[in-house]
Design an enzyme around this catalytic site. Structure first.
Site, PDB file in Angstrom:
ATOM      1  N   SER A 228      23.470  69.319  -5.685  1.00 43.33           N
ATOM      2  CA  SER A 228      23.095  67.926  -5.908  1.00 43.33           C
ATOM      3  C   SER A 228      22.723  67.241  -4.599  1.00 43.33           C
ATOM      4  CB  SER A 228      24.245  67.167  -6.569  1.00 43.33           C
ATOM      5  OG  SER A 228      25.293  66.930  -5.653  1.00 43.33           O
ATOM      6  N   GLU A 247      18.384  72.434  -0.581  1.00 41.21           N
ATOM      7  CA  GLU A 247      17.539  72.373  -1.770  1.00 41.21           C
ATOM      8  C   GLU A 247      18.303  71.542  -2.781  1.00 41.21           C
ATOM      9  OE1 GLU A 247      16.391  72.306  -5.093  1.00 41.21           O
ATOM     10  OE2 GLU A 247      17.123  74.348  -5.374  1.00 41.21           O
ATOM     11  N   LEU A 248      17.833  70.315  -3.023  1.00 40.48           N
ATOM     12  CA  LEU A 248      18.663  69.302  -3.660  1.00 40.48           C
ATOM     13  C   LEU A 248      18.121  68.777  -4.980  1.00 40.48           C
ATOM     14  CD1 LEU A 248      19.556  67.293  -0.425  1.00 40.48           C
ATOM     15  CD2 LEU A 248      20.733  69.257  -1.429  1.00 40.48           C
ATOM     16  N   CYS A 281      16.509  72.587 -11.464  1.00 40.83           N
ATOM     17  CA  CYS A 281      16.140  71.465 -10.591  1.00 40.83           C
ATOM     18  C   CYS A 281      14.645  71.159 -10.627  1.00 40.83           C
ATOM     19  CB  CYS A 281      16.600  71.719  -9.165  1.00 40.83           C
ATOM     20  SG  CYS A 281      16.023  73.262  -8.464  1.00 40.83           S
ATOM     21  N   GLU A 375      17.945  62.606 -11.309  1.00 39.26           N
ATOM     22  CA  GLU A 375      17.810  63.964 -11.848  1.00 39.26           C
ATOM     23  C   GLU A 375      18.678  64.085 -13.090  1.00 39.26           C
ATOM     24  OE1 GLU A 375      17.871  68.560 -10.275  1.00 39.26           O
ATOM     25  OE2 GLU A 375      19.363  67.182  -9.453  1.00 39.26           O
TER      26      GLU A 375
END
Length: 472
Positions: A228, A247-248, A281, A375
């Site tokens: 996250s 990598e979020l 994601c 997200e």
């Protein structure tokens, strides 16, 4: 009852602290998993520090051989691994098989890259005072890599950190997601039989505060985190001078122009929106359709969504299994309810049953709602219309995230305009942003992170250049 040991400096170790692991779908007991404490984390870092020089001295051929043998053993156990992934995470088994196959590819790509970690020759004789000088640049391993991975791709995202670390000659300490530890521990059993130097790897299921101690410790040279945005940026704030790969996630957009193949677009959008219950994601979260074809596209999206298989992830025809836990399903439900209170219309879905949330399409959604601007990480997608392409690009960019975006058009000028304009790490033409192959540079901008994954690009992050100046 089965107890699953962790891996400390390459060896299986049991610890007094454990947690009960259960099947995500039916909650059957999967055994007790050993948890690492702060002392175990410190011991793993100490072992990695001692292994650093031995890992760096491994020949490129030796690194390649290890990585190829990992790929071979994963391939030989792919069905077993797929069913473990499905049991642990609720990922539909057909998708789990695809992930295992991708992880084989990731290790094979890294094996090739282990032979290509080359430098360059730099001309230095550009001034009279530098005549007779030549520069050689070679990349050297930075040192221990702390890798933290999520539950949704429990073998391939682990592969994207472990394989480049080995290829680069770096020891690696992996903290897997608590929901997906058995997959990571199986990889540990594979690695343990390959003759790597002692301390070359540790796999430490642990609490978040223990993971943070790994990130803070100066003996770690690199932190590679997938998860996250909130946690990723918190870790970045305490990591100090380490090299960071983050990598979020995101809230990926798709733009569909009138000249697109609408049937192809609809089929790909539905898969990209709802596969693995949207716990991806780069899932399709926002769809922008030109007003000329919006009604036709939307009707087809709803038809295809009605056919999506929802249920037991062990069944071959299921695309949407449970969310990882009921708390995740409750969060998705609350976000949809928030959007409805602010004027959104639910075209299908919009209902929760325990850990399941039905595939959901929303229209007339205010941009300030969470399902638009955050997200969602669930099976919910927003549909909107646009009049001109520039407006669609601006709407797609109206996000704090910037991971990937998809554009369906046959127009090369529009495709290039999208490539120049969209604020993302990757623009996917005539497909959804959910597309990824494992050799490509993958990562985002803005709130979606730092750096790029893909073995070649991760190896660059895990190594640093050193210059040798030669005077002839």
């Amino acid at each position: 009852m089965t107890t699953h040991p962790l891996f400390l400096a390459g060896a299986e170790v049991t610890t007094p602290s454990t947690f009960r692991h259960r099947n995500t779908y039916d909650h059957q007991d999967l055994g007790e998993v050993c948890l690492a404490g702060r002392n175990d984390a410190a011991a793993a870092l100490s072992a990695a520090s001692h292994a650093r020089s031995r890992m760096a001295r491994l020949s490129s051929g030796a690194r390649e051989s290890v990585l190829r043998r990992v790929a071979e053993q994963i391939h030989a156990r792919q069905e077993e691994l797929a069913h473990i992934i499905t049991a642990e995470t609720g990922k539909p088994v057909s998708l789990s098989r695809g992930e295992v196959q991708r992880s084989v590819s990731t290790f094979e790509i890294a094996a090739e890259e282990a032979k290509r970690n080359v430098g360059e020759v730099v001309a230095l004789d550009t001034l009279p005072s530098s005549e007779g000088r030549l520069g050689l640049v070679k990349r050297f391993p930075r040192g221990a890599v702390v890798a933290i991975t999520p539950f949704n791709f429990p073998i391939n995202l682990v592969a994207h950190k472990v394989a480049p670390a080995i290829a680069a000659g770096c020891p690696v300490i992996l903290k897997p997601a608590p929901q997906a530890v058995l997959t990571a521990l199986m990889l540990g059993r594979i690695l343990a039989g390959l003759g790597l130097p002692e301390g070359a790897f540790s796999i430490l299921p642990c609490a978040n505060d223990v993971a943070e101690s790994l990130v803070r410790d100066d003996r770690a040279a690199v932190v590679s985190f997938t998860g996250s945005a909130r946690v990723g940026w918190q870790l970045a704030a305490v990591a100090g001078r380490k090299r960071l790969l983050l990598e979020l996630g995101g809230n990926a957009a798709v733009i569909v122009e009138p000249d697109a193949d609408l049937e192809v677009a609809a089929q790909r959008i539905v898969t990209g929106a709802f596969a693995n219950a949207g716990q991806v994601c780069i899932k399709v979260q926002r769809v922008f359709a030109h007003e000329k074809i919006a009604d036709k596209l939307l009707a087809r999206l709803l038809e295809l969504t009605a056919r999506v298989g929802v249920g037991d992830p062990a069944h071959e025809d299921v695309l949407v299994g449970p969310l990882i836990d009921e708390a995740a399903a409750l969060r998705v439900e609350s976000w949809v309810q928030e959007a409805v209170r602010q004027g959104a219309n639910v075209l299908c879905g919009g209902a929760r049953d325990g850990q399941f949330y039905r595939p959901t399409w929303l229209t007339d959604v205010p941009e300030t709602t969470k399902v638009c601007c955050e997200e969602v990480f669930g099976p919910v997608t927003v549909f909107a219309r646009y009049h001109d392409f520039e407006a669609a690009l601006a709407a797609a960019n109206s996000s704090e995230f910037g991971l990937q975006a998809g554009v369906f058009t046959r127009s090369l000028p529009l495709a290039l305009q999208a490539f120049e304009t969209l604020e993302v790490g990757g623009v996917i033409l005539n497909d959804v942003p959910t597309y990824r192959v494992d050799q490509m540079p993958y990562g985002g901008i803005k709130g979606s992170g730092l750096g790029r994954e893909g073995p070649k690009y991760a190896i660059e992050a895990f190594t640093e250049p050193r210059l040798l100046v030669i005077k002839t």
